[in-house]
Design a protein around this motif. Structure first.
Motif, short mmCIF file in Angstrom:
data_model
loop_
_atom_site.label_atom_id
_atom_site.label_comp_id
_atom_site.label_asym_id
_atom_site.label_seq_id
_atom_site.Cartn_x
_atom_site.Cartn_y
_atom_site.Cartn_z
N ARG A 108 0.83 -1.21 0.00
CA ARG A 108 0.00 0.00 0.00
C ARG A 108 0.87 1.26 0.00
O ARG A 108 0.60 2.21 -0.72
CB ARG A 108 -0.90 0.03 1.22
N THR A 120 3.75 -0.75 4.32
CA THR A 120 2.39 -1.12 4.72
C THR A 120 1.77 -1.95 3.61
O THR A 120 1.92 -1.63 2.43
CB THR A 120 1.54 0.15 4.99
N ASP A 122 -1.80 -4.04 2.20
CA ASP A 122 -3.22 -4.36 2.27
C ASP A 122 -3.34 -5.88 2.27
O ASP A 122 -2.69 -6.55 1.45
CB ASP A 122 -3.96 -3.79 1.05
N ASP A 152 -7.61 -3.39 7.93
CA ASP A 152 -7.41 -3.80 6.54
C ASP A 152 -5.96 -3.80 6.08
O ASP A 152 -5.68 -3.99 4.90
CB ASP A 152 -8.26 -2.96 5.59
N SER A 153 -5.02 -3.59 7.02
CA SER A 153 -3.61 -3.57 6.61
C SER A 153 -2.71 -3.87 7.80
O SER A 153 -3.14 -3.89 8.96
CB SER A 153 -3.24 -2.20 6.03
#
Length: 193
Positions: A108, A120, A122, A152-153
């Motif tokens: 991400r 980071t 996802d 979500d991450s």
């Protein structure tokens, strides 16, 4: 069984794709240590060496592995993280990694944090339920500590050594990576049912 400590950055020198799967050929300094039938983790995917010649090994990647991992996107000229299996007398410097990829995540964001780099990813909810802050995770076969996680991450912080010795040093947004969650988390969940 692996540790998630990458031993070499190999170079994909051949991708022979067909309806039945893909035969990857990877050039590596580890080739003299590999025999036919040996396991080799390629970006965290446990594969079986089928041929060793001219400083490279080949391995067949079945369609099931292509569907569940990012190896379906590997092309000639790309670098891959390589690790040979753990031997009984080896140190366990990372964490227990099976080479059984649980799924694919996507980069991400990448940002600098002093000499470290925070990446980071996802990830799907069915994987995130096993990921905890300060827990272990294998990303493209690299044993890492989770530095943050939300709904979500998740994120990891990479030191310069990891950036230099693994493909994560070239991670950029949108790139798919293989994830293997800590196997202990899956067993704990099963026992808690």
């Amino acid at each position: 069984m692996f540790t998630g400590l990458v031993a070499d950055l190999g170079e994909v020198v051949g991708v022979d794709a067909g309806d039945e799967g893909v035969r990857l050929t990877v050039r590596t300094s580890l080739a003299p240590e590999i025999a036919e039938g040996d396991s080799v983790a390629v970006n965290g995917v446990c594969l079986t060496a089928t041929n060793i010649a001219d400083g490279a090994f080949s391995a067949d990647v079945m369609n099931e592995s292509l569907r569940r991992t990012s190896l379906s996107e590997v092309a000639a000229g790309r670098s891959v993280n390589l690790e040979l299996p753990l031997r009984a007398h080896d140190r366990l410097g990372g964490h227990f990694v099976q080479g059984h990829v649980d799924g694919v995540a996507t980069v991400r964001d990448v940002r600098e944090d002093g000499f470290a780099r925070v990446v980071t990813f996802d990830a799907a909810p069915e994987l995130l339920r096993y990921i905890v802050e300060k827990g272990s995770i294998a990303v493209d076969g690299v044993s890492l500590t989770v530095s943050a996680v939300d709904e979500d991450s998740f994120a990891v912080s990479l030191i310069p050594e990891t950036l230099e010795r693994t493909t994560l040093g070239t991670a950029e947004p949108g790139r798919p990576v293989n994830l293997e969650v800590d196997v202990l988390a899956k067993y704990v969940e099963k026992l808690a049912r």
